[in-house]
Design an enzyme around this catalytic site. Structure first.
Site, PDB file in Angstrom:
ATOM      1  N   LYS A   1      21.713 -27.513  78.567  1.00  0.00           N
ATOM      2  CA  LYS A   1      22.831 -26.968  77.410  1.00  0.00           C
ATOM      3  C   LYS A   1      23.772 -28.103  77.033  1.00  0.00           C
ATOM      4  O   LYS A   1      23.250 -29.143  77.138  1.00  0.00           O
ATOM      5  CB  LYS A   1      23.337 -25.808  77.829  1.00  0.00           C
ATOM      6  CG  LYS A   1      22.321 -24.591  77.500  1.00  0.00           C
ATOM      7  CD  LYS A   1      22.703 -23.155  77.860  1.00  0.00           C
ATOM      8  CE  LYS A   1      23.925 -22.869  77.188  1.00  0.00           C
ATOM      9  NZ  LYS A   1      23.684 -21.647  76.123  1.00  0.00           N
TER      10      LYS A   1
ATOM     11  N   ARG B   1      31.222 -19.830  62.523  1.00  0.00           N
ATOM     12  CA  ARG B   1      30.784 -21.049  62.206  1.00  0.00           C
ATOM     13  C   ARG B   1      28.950 -21.006  62.315  1.00  0.00           C
ATOM     14  O   ARG B   1      28.635 -21.852  61.393  1.00  0.00           O
ATOM     15  CB  ARG B   1      31.000 -21.965  63.600  1.00  0.00           C
ATOM     16  CG  ARG B   1      30.527 -21.979  64.862  1.00  0.00           C
ATOM     17  CD  ARG B   1      30.574 -23.194  65.493  1.00  0.00           C
ATOM     18  NE  ARG B   1      31.683 -23.379  66.261  1.00  0.00           N
ATOM     19  CZ  ARG B   1      31.961 -22.993  67.393  1.00  0.00           C
ATOM     20  NH1 ARG B   1      31.083 -22.732  68.271  1.00  0.00           N
ATOM     21  NH2 ARG B   1      33.171 -23.304  67.949  1.00  0.00           N
ATOM     22  N   ASP B   2      28.343 -20.264  63.245  1.00  0.00           N
ATOM     23  CA  ASP B   2      27.136 -20.512  62.902  1.00  0.00           C
ATOM     24  C   ASP B   2      26.472 -19.991  61.775  1.00  0.00           C
ATOM     25  O   ASP B   2      25.632 -20.584  61.230  1.00  0.00           O
ATOM     26  CB  ASP B   2      26.617 -19.580  64.269  1.00  0.00           C
ATOM     27  CG  ASP B   2      26.763 -20.174  65.634  1.00  0.00           C
ATOM     28  OD1 ASP B   2      26.797 -21.651  65.426  1.00  0.00           O
ATOM     29  OD2 ASP B   2      26.643 -19.642  66.609  1.00  0.00           O
TER      30      ASP B   2
ATOM     31  N   ASP C   1      31.490 -25.418  72.795  1.00  0.00           N
ATOM     32  CA  ASP C   1      32.148 -24.437  73.261  1.00  0.00           C
ATOM     33  C   ASP C   1      32.650 -24.886  74.793  1.00  0.00           C
ATOM     34  O   ASP C   1      33.486 -24.281  75.625  1.00  0.00           O
ATOM     35  CB  ASP C   1      31.287 -23.207  73.576  1.00  0.00           C
ATOM     36  CG  ASP C   1      30.942 -22.716  72.273  1.00  0.00           C
ATOM     37  OD1 ASP C   1      31.755 -22.870  71.343  1.00  0.00           O
ATOM     38  OD2 ASP C   1      29.891 -22.127  72.069  1.00  0.00           O
TER      39      ASP C   1
ATOM     40  N   ARG D   1      26.118  -9.457  71.980  1.00  0.00           N
ATOM     41  CA  ARG D   1      26.739 -10.167  70.639  1.00  0.00           C
ATOM     42  C   ARG D   1      26.298  -9.056  69.367  1.00  0.00           C
ATOM     43  O   ARG D   1      25.370  -8.568  69.295  1.00  0.00           O
ATOM     44  CB  ARG D   1      26.071 -11.613  70.330  1.00  0.00           C
ATOM     45  CG  ARG D   1      26.703 -12.236  71.346  1.00  0.00           C
ATOM     46  CD  ARG D   1      26.324 -13.789  70.679  1.00  0.00           C
ATOM     47  NE  ARG D   1      26.730 -14.960  71.600  1.00  0.00           N
ATOM     48  CZ  ARG D   1      26.969 -16.102  71.059  1.00  0.00           C
ATOM     49  NH1 ARG D   1      26.683 -16.315  69.835  1.00  0.00           N
ATOM     50  NH2 ARG D   1      27.504 -17.175  71.902  1.00  0.00           N
TER      51      ARG D   1
ATOM     52  N   ARG E   1      23.247 -14.619  65.755  1.00  0.00           N
ATOM     53  CA  ARG E   1      23.116 -14.715  67.122  1.00  0.00           C
ATOM     54  C   ARG E   1      22.749 -13.639  67.668  1.00  0.00           C
ATOM     55  O   ARG E   1      23.144 -13.260  69.159  1.00  0.00           O
ATOM     56  CB  ARG E   1      23.707 -15.611  67.886  1.00  0.00           C
ATOM     57  CG  ARG E   1      24.314 -17.027  67.060  1.00  0.00           C
ATOM     58  CD  ARG E   1      22.977 -17.978  66.998  1.00  0.00           C
ATOM     59  NE  ARG E   1      23.131 -19.256  66.304  1.00  0.00           N
ATOM     60  CZ  ARG E   1      23.070 -19.383  64.851  1.00  0.00           C
ATOM     61  NH1 ARG E   1      22.404 -18.421  64.297  1.00  0.00           N
ATOM     62  NH2 ARG E   1      23.209 -20.458  64.364  1.00  0.00           N
TER      63      ARG E   1
ATOM     64  N   GLN F   1      17.417 -23.486  71.089  1.00  0.00           N
ATOM     65  CA  GLN F   1      18.743 -24.046  71.188  1.00  0.00           C
ATOM     66  C   GLN F   1      18.658 -25.259  71.952  1.00  0.00           C
ATOM     67  O   GLN F   1      19.406 -26.112  71.585  1.00  0.00           O
ATOM     68  CB  GLN F   1      19.756 -22.952  71.835  1.00  0.00           C
ATOM     69  CG  GLN F   1      21.127 -23.269  71.662  1.00  0.00           C
ATOM     70  CD  GLN F   1      22.058 -22.842  72.859  1.00  0.00           C
ATOM     71  OE1 GLN F   1      21.397 -22.770  74.056  1.00  0.00           O
ATOM     72  NE2 GLN F   1      22.953 -21.962  72.501  1.00  0.00           N
TER      73      GLN F   1
HETATM   74  C1  NOJ Z   1      26.559 -21.944  70.833  1.00  0.00           C
HETATM   75  C2  NOJ Z   1      27.203 -21.768  69.711  1.00  0.00           C
HETATM   76  O1  NOJ Z   1      26.402 -20.537  69.055  1.00  0.00           O
HETATM   77  C3  NOJ Z   1      27.215 -22.826  68.829  1.00  0.00           C
HETATM   78  O2  NOJ Z   1      28.106 -22.404  67.736  1.00  0.00           O
HETATM   79  C4  NOJ Z   1      28.064 -23.749  69.457  1.00  0.00           C
HETATM   80  O3  NOJ Z   1      28.560 -24.698  68.525  1.00  0.00           O
HETATM   81  C5  NOJ Z   1      27.105 -24.200  70.442  1.00  0.00           C
HETATM   82  N1  NOJ Z   1      27.323 -23.308  71.491  1.00  0.00           N
HETATM   83  C6  NOJ Z   1      27.728 -25.712  71.276  1.00  0.00           C
HETATM   84  O4  NOJ Z   1      28.957 -25.365  72.387  1.00  0.00           O
END
Ligand code: NOJ
Length: 797
Positions: A631, A363-364, A488, A357, A347, A685
């Site tokens: 979002k 996680r991503d 988040d 960033r 990202r 996204q």
């Molecule tokens: C953005 C983050 O990159 C992603 O990992 C997250 O799960 C989402 N936000 C959801 O809030």
């Protein structure tokens, strides 16, 4: 409205109208030397990191859009007219200026014609090199001799640190030091400091890039941006281009640029070719070497062909032919390509990720692995190991792993409040997928260090991940949300509990048990099964609410996603993961998925939750930050759409699974690009939902979890081709209108030509499976011999 089309044969998207509703971009290079280019040649270049290795500038969110870039200006010495090879930045009238942009796999070609001068510029990074090339061909299509001057231009950053270059001007305005050596521009900064190649993150060090022209004589240069452009001009009308003469400026401090000048006389019908090469290193050394290497331009042309072949071979690992042309365009080129780019840059590098960033968000990045295992298994294995060593000995993960700086075993253990509850659970998706794709079952036994101290087998790492969540479970026996779970914007508090993570944990326990069983570890199987039963009981007792699973319990006692809530009374994640994890029985699965359909589905995809949060307190849900329908605040969060497709496929609802898949398929919006706005060949996204006045507009293309899960859901669940340790499962779940489809899949070196027919128009189920004419019981194709081809016939029914 349509701005372009898919050229499937050449694996390109062709932008025919340059005035797109947003910048339509492409990526060049790899994780060593990366670059972004828009359909109007805007964009920037970076070495290793877009945050710490950014050496050219783009003004984010600027007016006009996506400037500066890799511009090639032309000046006609006779008429004094001037233009650019891309429509922007000069922006001649589209009546007179004809142009097309072909975005391909890691290259972009912009062709234009203006007043009888045709130009073609192909931008790419030769494979494995730390420089980029702009290969130019100019043709005089008119009847008059033309006397032209060409000026390639790039605006440099002063410091490679993007944040400093943008904001710390009291420093960065004093460090550029430009020179020109044998016609090659040297872009130096901090030139009195030593070079520190071992310490990439040290921004205060001597650095150089070069800018050279091959195949053409250099007749002038400029390196001071303000001299080239002029203080009150813009990229659209640089002073030097208007006058047609470089000033020979050498920037010392201030804002540097790279401009070379070359004179071109073209007889009617005549063409010339030359190239610009820009990259890492000094003019004296790397610049000179490159200039010499490409004295014969055919070498560069061959490198472009090699690059195309390399990328196309990556895509050819899986090719499909379905009744849906949009699906084919996406699955054969753009969807796996998007996965590769997301995997490469996480990202950290786009027109939205502007340089704040850096590195691989845990996680991503673990999820991103799922989209590339089949196409680059070896490289993916290395990345996976890197990420596994980002897990701390506690079982939780470092929030970010920086490939160029990561020191397994020596990293600082994350603070307790830095841990996210979902991070390491994604390993239960990525690791089995890697093992299944490669057949490398011993990977589970490989010893790898933890980020901070100690080491363990991969299986041990997986056990620590499970223990991490079990040890941090709350009052309902559900894993705590910690700093955040996947969403988040939920404020769970450290002790709050995440039902979504509970489903992930259930998935993890089931996988762990399966793998342990294969390894003959009976005690481990018993342990995992027992924990799974306990978790199932907690989920049953506390998390089902009439026709849905609640999303989470905050430590203040708030139940997210409970039916009685005025806002956010239904969340997508727990419903789909209740199915994916295998927890929900058929009745509950159907109820939950029906609520998703009835309350969350829109024409552009499934909303993350609904209704939006408008009156809720910020300390309960941070989603109130966003406008309703955007979002995490009841927007269509595309990362999760693939899970909806997977869950419906698992339930056998091919019509719904396909409907969900199509609702956010970029190519499906090619003819109404003015609504979706972003690239019709790229996932985004999020998409604004029905709660927004801009329903359908999509934001943040390329780098998100969307590409990976979209590709994964379509290939593994809709088409149902799933690698397993002992073969390739064929388990399609398609709309009942499909009469069949074909897939060519390379699996561990063997090629399977799979032809599926659906004479009875069912959505799921296989009546007959044959491999090379032999009937196969069940739905798993045995592992083939490397180098061999197999003909597979599948009859659904
Ligand atoms: C953005 C983050 O990159 C992603 O990992 C997250 O799960 C989402 N936000 C959801 O809030």
């Amino acid at each position: 409205m349509k701005y372009g089309y898919f050229d499937d044969k050449n694996k390109e998207y062709v932008v025919e109208r340059p005035d797109t509703p947003a910048s339509w971009t492409n990526y060049l290079g790899d994780t060593n030397y990366g670059a972004i280019i828009t359909n109007n040649a805007g964009g920037y270049s970076f070495y290793k990191s877009a945050a710490q290795g950014r050496f050219t500038r783009l003004r984010f969110n600027s007016v006009p859009m996506d400037q500066a870039g890799r511009y090639l200006y032309f000046h006609d010495k006779d008429s004094k007219d001037f233009w650019s090879a891309s429509w922007q930045p000069v922006g001649k009238s589209l009546e007179q200026f004809k142009t097309e942009c072909r975005h391909g796999t890691a290259y972009t070609k912009i062709s234009s014609e203006y007043k009888d001068i045709a130009s073609e510029v192909s931008y790419f990074v030769p494979r494995g090199k730390a420089y980029e090339a702009w290969m130019v061909k100019l043709t005089n299509k008119g009847k008059e001799t033309r006397n032209l001057r060409a000026f390639p231009f790039v605006e440099y950053a002063c410091n490679w640190n993007a944040g400093d270059d943008l904001g710390n001007l009291q420093y960065t305005q004093y460090i550029a030091n430009m020179s020109v050596v044998d016609g090659i521009i040297d872009h130096g900064s901090n030139i009195n400091m030593p070079e520190m190649p071992e310490d990439f993150q040290q921004k205060d060090q001597q650095r150089h890039t070069f800018f050279a022209m091959v195949g053409a004589e250099v007749s002038g240069y400029d390196t001071d941006r303000d001299v080239f452009i002029g203080r009150y001009n813009g990229y659209g009308n640089p002073d030097v281009v208007q006058k047609g003469e470089c000033a020979g400026s050498l920037a010392e401090g201030g804002n540097p640029c790279g401009v070379l000048q070359t004179d071109i006389c073209l007889q009617p019908g005549e063409s010339v070719e030359f190239a610009i090469v820009m990259g890492i290193g000094s003019a004296q050394k790397e610049g000179a070497e490159v200039k010499e290497k490409y004295a014969d331009l055919s070498i560069l042309k061959n490198e472009l062909e090699e690059l195309k072949n390399y990328w196309h071979s990556r895509l050819e690992v899986m090719q499909v032919e379905t009744p849906d042309a949009d699906v084919n365009s996406m699955l054969n080129v753009w969807s796996p390509y998007n996965c590769q780019i997301t995997y490469a840059w996480s990202r950290a590098a786009s027109l939205v990720y502007a340089g704040v960033r850096d590195g691989l968000g845990y996680r991503d990045s673990v999820q991103d692995m799922l989209g590339v295992m089949h196409s680059v298994p070896e490289e993916a294995g290395e990345r996976l190991e890197l990420l596994i060593t980002g897990q701390a000995s506690t079982g939780g993960a470092m929030p970010v792993v920086k490939p160029f700086a990561h020191k397994p075993g020596q990293e600082k253990e994350p603070e307790a409040n830095e841990y996210r509850s979902d991070d390491c659970l994604w390993l239960f998706n990525a690791i089995p997928e890697y093992v299944n794709e490669t057949g490398n079952f011993d990977f589970y036994l490989k010893e790898l260090p933890y980020a901070d101290k100690g080491k363990d087998s991969v299986l041990g790492h997986l056990r620590r991940a499970i223990e991490f969540n079990l040890e941090r479970s709350g009052a309902h026996g559900i894993p705590c949300g910690l700093a955040a779970d996947w969403n988040d914007c939920l404020v769970l508090g450290y002790e709050g509990e995440s039902v979504f993570v509970a489903f992930q944990l259930r998935y993890a326990l089931a996988k762990y048990s399966e793998v342990s069983e294969k390894l003959g570890l009976t005690k481990e199987v018993e342990w995992a099964e027992q924990e799974l039963r306990i978790l199932d009981k907690s989920l049953e007792e506390h998390c089902w609410d009439e026709d849905r699973y609640v999303r989470a319990f905050s430590d203040k006692g708030f139940r997210f996603g409970a039916k009685e809530n005025e806002e956010g009374n239904i969340f997508m994640n727990p419903q789909v993961w209740a199915v994916i994890s295998g927890h929900a029985n058929r009745e509950k699965a159907e109820k939950a998925m029906n609520v998703v359909h009835d309350d969350l589905y829109t024409d552009y995809g499934i909303m993350l939750c609904a209704p939006p949060f408008e009156k809720s307190d910020f300390d309960i849900v941070r989603a109130v930050l966003f406008n309703p329908g955007m979002k995490e605040n009841a927007g269509i969060f595309n990362h999760t759409q693939g899970w909806g497709v997977m869950a419906e496929s698992m339930l056998g609802n091919g019509n719904r699974a396909y409907k969900y898949y199509k609702s956010y398929l970029p190519a499906a919006y090619n003819d109404m690009a003015e609504v979706r706005e972003i690239e019709p060949y790229v996932y985004a996204q999020s998409t604004h939902s029905v709660y927004s006045k801009r329903f359908g507009s999509s934001r943040l293309p390329w780098l998100s979890g969307t590409a990976t899960w979209a590709y994964y859901a379509a290939t593994r669940y809709l088409l149902g081709i799933r690698p397993e340790i002992d073969g390739l499962t064929v388990d399609p779940c398609v709309p009942d209108s499909w009469e069949g489809f074909k897939v060519v899949r390379n699996f561990r070196g063997a090629v399977y030509n799979i032809s599926v027919s659906n004479p009875n128009r069912v959505m799921k189920g296989i009546a007959c499976l044959k491999m090379n004419g032999e009937i196969i019981e069940g739905n798993k194709l045995p592992v083939g011999e490397e180098g061999k081809e197999y003909q597979v016939e599948v009859i659904m029914g």
